[in-house]
Design an enzyme around this catalytic site. Structure first.
Site, PDB file in Angstrom:
ATOM      1  N   ASP A   1       0.747  -1.030  -0.017  1.00  0.00           N
ATOM      2  CA  ASP A   1      -0.019  -0.112  -0.067  1.00  0.00           C
ATOM      3  C   ASP A   1       0.975   1.271   0.005  1.00  0.00           C
ATOM      4  OD1 ASP A   1      -2.372   1.750   0.190  1.00  0.00           O
ATOM      5  OD2 ASP A   1      -2.894   0.854   1.897  1.00  0.00           O
TER       6      ASP A   1
ATOM      7  N   GLU B   1     -13.748   2.446   1.836  1.00  0.00           N
ATOM      8  CA  GLU B   1     -12.914   3.054   2.908  1.00  0.00           C
ATOM      9  C   GLU B   1     -13.450   4.702   3.087  1.00  0.00           C
ATOM     10  OE1 GLU B   1      -8.766   2.821   2.549  1.00  0.00           O
ATOM     11  OE2 GLU B   1      -8.844   3.699   0.529  1.00  0.00           O
TER      12      GLU B   1
END
Length: 663
Positions: A416, A471
């Protein structure tokens, strides 16, 4: 999955000849058409190499320039002369080892190849659903690319769906590729503002045209800038000369100084494809897999270890479990609870997201976690463990980290916070994917650009973020049902997307709020479930709260039973940004899903795509009160035949999913 040898057939018609440089279309103009004849491409030499595209005789791409500027070598168009050309008809078939849309993919196109006096080539491929071109070079030594010219000029006054990137004064190319798509006239797009691909152009009449790229390697990603009127031009991140690490909870490398060139690369190579996806009807867009077809063939010889499926994730809900006899959090007890949940409802694996280790050192495991205990428990339950990593850390500890993951029986990782697509960042993706393949570990990049054919080259790179997904419901109101629908016509065109649906708290337009720890989705529960079929993603995440899931076993059993790879896909009805209905087949069974924006709709679903066998239908649809209480849904069971038409009502922000099991 067993690897199969590709089946192909090729017929060739070669037309070669010397061409004289021209400044406009003339008798020297080269022409090539799609196999059906509906799409035509004209190519000629003006001040630079130029091309135009027609659909059924009408211009859809006005004359646009192509060029490549190599330091000390001159440009592709410098000689203003095409030396020779050849047209080849190609009819092949690709067999996808991880089929996010369809397993058998016809690769049917007409190819126009151009050679120049200097060591350059250009190849056009004209399909029935799009056009692509790429530049090639044949220099003996390494080269520096100063710039690439790629123009996309449109007739009339079209609009487009642009990824709305925030302004970044210090580094305008730094982005997580997680932005809303905004619809506006192309002529009104600010001249100094950049955007990225895919980008969808909507002329006053169809076809619609999407711009993206494929086979991105050893080169920076394609960004776009307004070029005046209905025109876009390519811009590229400069090659980094200095990189600074921004220390934070999630540290990332930022380019602090860029060169006056875009790439340093091998002199003999082909460059990324510039892709135009052409859709006479809106429903053609989500089915278009031209980007996959143009990706470099798989570099993974044995794909038997690649196992698509489904997975749980705890990060979005902040491990906010309830009705449990332990303190919920990033700890051994909570992850054992997730393993039990996955085992109970048919999920292949669980994700241990950020927090299981020190973000900057994968070998500093959170003291509240006993990995040996979790690994043994997961094996006992037949569930795999998957790990989140920070890209900077994974790259630094790559070999040792992969070795440790293998000891833990980890077969999938996420990495990420990359947020760049300059050449070294692109190179890093390939380097990590290659290392993971050697270790037989699947992976997914987050905070990264869309796949753009990468998933064909590395089929174990199952899915990728680069999308404004679930998210964002933690902290913003940017997600909406209309945005969810639009993704199938925009971001998904460049490859599988990790949206991470599954939220079990759901809100109407009036009642939705971003609440950390009690995250809800805008739209209905059935809308969330529909994403598991509508979105391409060979690893489908469930981001909801398992404590809620235990209270709704029928819903969770249905969710856990949905496949993530497909033998065939059909979009039955669609309108960009408003609604979509998709059917997919996995083996003998069919899965049909629909979603809508904030407008309620009634769908008449014809089942005439089925065979004559009877089917057992499991239907999850919006409940009668879903317009007021978005988590209201109904699960029904019935038998259906191919001659029937099902009537489905979708509430505002609603959806449905139907599982059809062959009798």
């Amino acid at each position: 999955m067993m690897k199969r040898k590709p089946v192909f057939m090729r017929t060739c018609l070669v037309l070669c000849g010397m061409l004289i440089a021209g400044t406009a279309m003339s008798e020297d103009t080269l022409r090539v058409h799609s196999p059906s004849g509906k799409i035509g491409v004209k190519v000629w030499m003006a001040e630079k190499l130029a091309y135009a595209v027609t659909y059924e005789g009408h211009t859809i791409i006005a004359p646009s320039f192509i060029d490549l500027e190599v330091e000390g070598k001159g440009s592709l168009s410098a000689d203003k002369r095409i030396r020779s050309s050849a047209v080849v008809k190609v009819n092949e078939q690709i067999i996808s080892p991880v089929p996010e849309k369809r397993r058998l993919i016809p690769d049917l196109y007409n190819r126009l190849s151009l050679r120049f006096r200097q060591p350059y080539t250009v190849e056009f491929r004209v399909y029935d659903d799009g056009v692509a071109y790429r530049i090639g070079t044949a220099f003996k030594e390494n080269i520096i690319i100063r710039n690439e010219v790629a123009e996309f000029n449109f007739p009339g006054n079209p609009s487009a769906y642009f990824p709305e990137t925030p302004s970044r004064e210090n580094n305008s190319f730094s982005t997580s590729f997680e932005d809303q798509y905004v619809h506006r006239k192309m002529a009104d797009y600010p001249a100094k503002k950049m955007t990225y691909t895919p980008l969808l152009v909507t002329p006053e009449s169809n076809p619609k045209i999407a711009i993206t790229e494929s086979d991105l390697e050893a080169y920076p990603g394609l960004h776009l800038k307004a070029n005046g009127g209905a025109s876009l031009k390519a811009v590229f991140p400069p090659y980094p000369l200095e990189i600074k690490v921004e220390e934070a909870l999630y540290s990332a490398a930022r380019v602090s100084k860029g060169a006056d060139y875009i790439a340093r690369t091998a002199g003999s190579r082909t460059f990324p494809w510039r892709v135009l996806m052409i859709a006479p009807e809106d429903k053609d867009l989500p089915m278009n897999d031209i980007v996959y077809r143009l990706g470099a063939p798989s570099r993974v010889k044995d794909v038997s270890w690649i196992k698509p499926g489904n997975i749980t994730d705890e990060w979005i809900i902040d491990v906010n479990l309830f009705n449990v006899p332990f303190k919920a959090g990033v700890n051994t007890a909570s992850y054992k609870y997730y393993i039990d949940f996955a085992s109970r409802f048919g999920f292949d694996r669980i994700m241990m997201d950020a927090g299981w280790s020190d973000n900057n050192d994968l070998f500093k495991v959170n003291p509240d976690i006993n990995m040996d205990t979790l690994v043994a428990y997961a094996r006992e339950k037949g569930v795999k463990i998957s790990m989140w990593t920070l890209a900077l850390t994974l790259e630094r500890q790559l070999d040792s980290a992969l070795a440790q993951f293998k000891k833990w029986d980890v077969d999938f990782i996420m990495t990420d916070f990359i947020e760049r697509d300059d050449q070294p960042a692109v190179d890093m993706h390939h380097r990590i994917a290659k290392a993971c393949a050697e270790s037989r570990i699947m992976l997914m990049f987050h905070g990264s650009f869309p796949p753009k054919g990468f998933n064909r080259t590395y089929p174990h790179a199952l899915t990728r973020e680069g999308v404004l997904g679930s998210e964002y419901n933690i902290w913003s109101t940017e997600v909406s049902p209309g945005h969810d629908v639009l993704l199938a016509f925009t971001r998904m065109l460049a490859g599988p997307l990790d949206y991470e649906p599954g939220l079990l708290n759901n809100g109407t337009k009036k009642r939705f709020r971003p609440i950390e720890g009690h995250v809800m989705s805008p739209g209905t529960r059935a809308h969330q479930l529909s994403m598991t079929v509508i979105y391409d993603s060979p690893l489908q995440f469930f981001s909801g709260n398992p404590s809620q899931g235990y209270q709704e076993p029928a819903y969770m059993e249905l969710t856990g039973s949905i496949p993530s790879v497909w033998d065939e896909t059909h979009v039955l009805d669609a309108k960009v940004g408003e609604w979509i209905v998709t059917s997919r087949r996995n083996g003998d069974n069919w899965y049909i899903a629909g979603m809508t924006d904030w407008t309620e709709r009634d769908i008449n679903l014809k089942l005439d795509f089925l065979d004559d066998a009877g089917y057992k239908a499991t239907i999850c649809r919006d409940g009668i009160n879903a317009d007021r209480y978005a988590a209201d849904y109904v699960i029904e069971h019935t038998d259906v035949q191919r001659h029937e038409t099902m009537k489905i009502h979708m509430a505002p922000g609603g959806g449905f999913l139907i599982k059809l099991e062959k009798k």
